[in-house]
Design a protein around this motif. Structure first.
Motif, PDB file in Angstrom:
ATOM      1  N   PHE A  24     -16.910  22.265  -4.844  1.00 21.97           N
ATOM      2  CA  PHE A  24     -17.024  21.501  -3.393  1.00 21.97           C
ATOM      3  C   PHE A  24     -17.673  20.294  -3.633  1.00 21.97           C
ATOM      4  N   GLN A  25     -18.478  20.246  -4.338  1.00 17.86           N
ATOM      5  CA  GLN A  25     -19.323  18.847  -4.568  1.00 17.86           C
ATOM      6  C   GLN A  25     -18.244  17.705  -4.957  1.00 17.86           C
ATOM      7  N   ILE A  26     -17.670  18.088  -6.012  1.00 10.31           N
ATOM      8  CA  ILE A  26     -16.799  17.365  -6.757  1.00 10.31           C
ATOM      9  C   ILE A  26     -15.734  16.732  -5.736  1.00 10.31           C
ATOM     10  N   VAL A  27     -15.139  17.512  -4.979  1.00 12.08           N
ATOM     11  CA  VAL A  27     -13.979  17.288  -4.086  1.00 12.08           C
ATOM     12  C   VAL A  27     -14.583  16.252  -2.798  1.00 12.08           C
ATOM     13  N   ILE A  28     -15.825  16.785  -2.407  1.00 10.99           N
ATOM     14  CA  ILE A  28     -16.618  15.674  -1.436  1.00 10.99           C
ATOM     15  C   ILE A  28     -16.666  14.363  -2.289  1.00 10.99           C
ATOM     16  N   LEU A  29     -17.219  14.194  -3.382  1.00  9.63           N
ATOM     17  CA  LEU A  29     -17.546  13.036  -3.986  1.00  9.63           C
ATOM     18  C   LEU A  29     -16.068  12.123  -4.245  1.00  9.63           C
ATOM     19  N   LEU A  35     -12.196   7.354   0.189  1.00 12.47           N
ATOM     20  CA  LEU A  35     -12.134   6.577   1.675  1.00 12.47           C
ATOM     21  C   LEU A  35     -12.956   5.090   1.271  1.00 12.47           C
ATOM     22  N   VAL A  36     -13.769   4.817   0.588  1.00 11.83           N
ATOM     23  CA  VAL A  36     -14.430   3.616   0.297  1.00 11.83           C
ATOM     24  C   VAL A  36     -13.219   2.843  -0.289  1.00 11.83           C
ATOM     25  N   ILE A  37     -12.482   3.049  -1.049  1.00  8.29           N
ATOM     26  CA  ILE A  37     -11.519   2.146  -1.661  1.00  8.29           C
ATOM     27  C   ILE A  37     -10.311   1.993  -0.579  1.00  8.29           C
ATOM     28  N   TYR A  38     -10.229   3.200   0.150  1.00  2.00           N
ATOM     29  CA  TYR A  38      -9.105   2.856   1.440  1.00  2.00           C
ATOM     30  C   TYR A  38      -9.694   1.861   2.404  1.00  2.00           C
ATOM     31  N   ALA A  39     -10.956   1.960   2.707  1.00  2.62           N
ATOM     32  CA  ALA A  39     -11.756   1.003   3.501  1.00  2.62           C
ATOM     33  C   ALA A  39     -11.690  -0.525   3.047  1.00  2.62           C
ATOM     34  N   VAL A  40     -12.088  -0.814   1.723  1.00  8.54           N
ATOM     35  CA  VAL A  40     -11.966  -2.000   1.286  1.00  8.54           C
ATOM     36  C   VAL A  40     -10.578  -2.483   1.226  1.00  8.54           C
ATOM     37  N   ARG A  41      -9.551  -1.670   0.699  1.00  7.04           N
ATOM     38  CA  ARG A  41      -8.017  -2.314   0.816  1.00  7.04           C
ATOM     39  C   ARG A  41      -7.637  -2.601   2.207  1.00  7.04           C
ATOM     40  N   SER A  42      -8.245  -1.903   3.340  1.00  5.28           N
ATOM     41  CA  SER A  42      -7.468  -2.141   4.569  1.00  5.28           C
ATOM     42  C   SER A  42      -8.155  -3.409   5.241  1.00  5.28           C
ATOM     43  N   PHE A  43      -9.624  -3.629   4.773  1.00  3.72           N
ATOM     44  CA  PHE A  43     -10.348  -4.880   5.207  1.00  3.72           C
ATOM     45  C   PHE A  43      -9.861  -6.180   4.605  1.00  3.72           C
ATOM     46  N   SER A  44      -9.453  -5.892   3.353  1.00  2.00           N
ATOM     47  CA  SER A  44      -9.091  -7.059   2.668  1.00  2.00           C
ATOM     48  C   SER A  44      -7.781  -7.635   2.698  1.00  2.00           C
ATOM     49  N   GLY A  45      -6.874  -6.845   3.538  1.00  2.53           N
ATOM     50  CA  GLY A  45      -5.488  -7.221   4.001  1.00  2.53           C
ATOM     51  C   GLY A  45      -4.476  -6.601   2.997  1.00  2.53           C
ATOM     52  N   ASN A  46      -3.382  -6.791   3.499  1.00  2.00           N
ATOM     53  CA  ASN A  46      -2.261  -6.299   2.467  1.00  2.00           C
ATOM     54  C   ASN A  46      -1.284  -7.410   2.003  1.00  2.00           C
ATOM     55  N   THR A  47      -1.284  -7.668   0.640  1.00  4.55           N
ATOM     56  CA  THR A  47      -0.505  -8.691   0.326  1.00  4.55           C
ATOM     57  C   THR A  47       0.870  -8.321   0.128  1.00  4.55           C
ATOM     58  N   LYS A  48       1.442  -7.191   0.397  1.00  8.41           N
ATOM     59  CA  LYS A  48       2.802  -6.827   0.428  1.00  8.41           C
ATOM     60  C   LYS A  48       3.281  -7.265   1.844  1.00  8.41           C
ATOM     61  N   HIS A  49       2.460  -7.151   2.743  1.00  8.62           N
ATOM     62  CA  HIS A  49       2.878  -7.629   4.082  1.00  8.62           C
ATOM     63  C   HIS A  49       3.041  -9.105   4.310  1.00  8.62           C
ATOM     64  N   ARG A  50       2.087  -9.859   3.437  1.00  7.39           N
ATOM     65  CA  ARG A  50       2.128 -11.255   3.387  1.00  7.39           C
ATOM     66  C   ARG A  50       3.480 -11.563   2.925  1.00  7.39           C
ATOM     67  N   SER A  51       3.763 -11.267   1.923  1.00 12.64           N
ATOM     68  CA  SER A  51       5.000 -11.730   1.105  1.00 12.64           C
ATOM     69  C   SER A  51       6.351 -11.423   2.041  1.00 12.64           C
ATOM     70  N   SER A  52       6.504 -10.398   2.726  1.00 12.89           N
ATOM     71  CA  SER A  52       7.481 -10.124   3.363  1.00 12.89           C
ATOM     72  C   SER A  52       7.408 -11.086   4.890  1.00 12.89           C
ATOM     73  N   SER A  53       6.425 -11.203   5.221  1.00  9.85           N
ATOM     74  CA  SER A  53       6.261 -12.430   6.103  1.00  9.85           C
ATOM     75  C   SER A  53       6.894 -13.727   5.831  1.00  9.85           C
ATOM     76  N   SER A  54       6.212 -14.078   4.592  1.00 13.26           N
ATOM     77  CA  SER A  54       7.040 -15.255   3.913  1.00 13.26           C
ATOM     78  C   SER A  54       8.464 -15.221   3.565  1.00 13.26           C
ATOM     79  N   ASP A  55       8.895 -14.271   3.257  1.00 14.28           N
ATOM     80  CA  ASP A  55      10.532 -14.019   3.190  1.00 14.28           C
ATOM     81  C   ASP A  55      11.048 -14.039   4.479  1.00 14.28           C
ATOM     82  N   GLU A  56      10.698 -13.530   5.452  1.00 14.45           N
ATOM     83  CA  GLU A  56      11.124 -13.611   6.813  1.00 14.45           C
ATOM     84  C   GLU A  56      11.057 -15.247   7.372  1.00 14.45           C
TER      85      GLU A  56
END
Length: 84
Positions: A24-29, A35-56
């Motif tokens: 249980f403790q390993i699952v929680i960890l 969640l920390v990795i997800y939060a960092v990625r969502s706040f840093s922006g998505n590079t895939k979205h930027r390239s599709s905007s540039s293509d558009e």
């Protein structure tokens, strides 16, 4: 007091429930790390979205040039700006 430091009733990281507590403790960890990795990625922006905007933007630019809305010089200049 009896058996061991805690009187033989567990009390360590497992909370007295043995392997289930450790699992249980390993699952929680793992969940907290995810969640920390997800939060960092969502706040840093998505590079895939930027390239599709540039293509558009490049597609729109090419359409404007094809319709004759902009000159060849303007097209080349704007295309270079989009690449940077």
């Amino acid at each position: 007091m009896g058996y061991g430091m805690m009187g033989g009733f567990g009390g360590g990281l497992g909370g007295g429930v043995g392997w289930i507590g450790w699992i249980f403790q390993i699952v929680i960890l793992v969940a907290v790390i995810y969640l920390v990795i997800y939060a960092v990625r969502s706040f840093s922006g998505n590079t895939k979205h930027r390239s599709s905007s540039s293509d558009e933007a490049q597609e729109i630019l090419a359409q404007r040039f094809a319709r004759g809305d902009i000159s060849a010089e303007d097209y080349k200049s704007m295309k270079d700006q989009l690449k940077n």
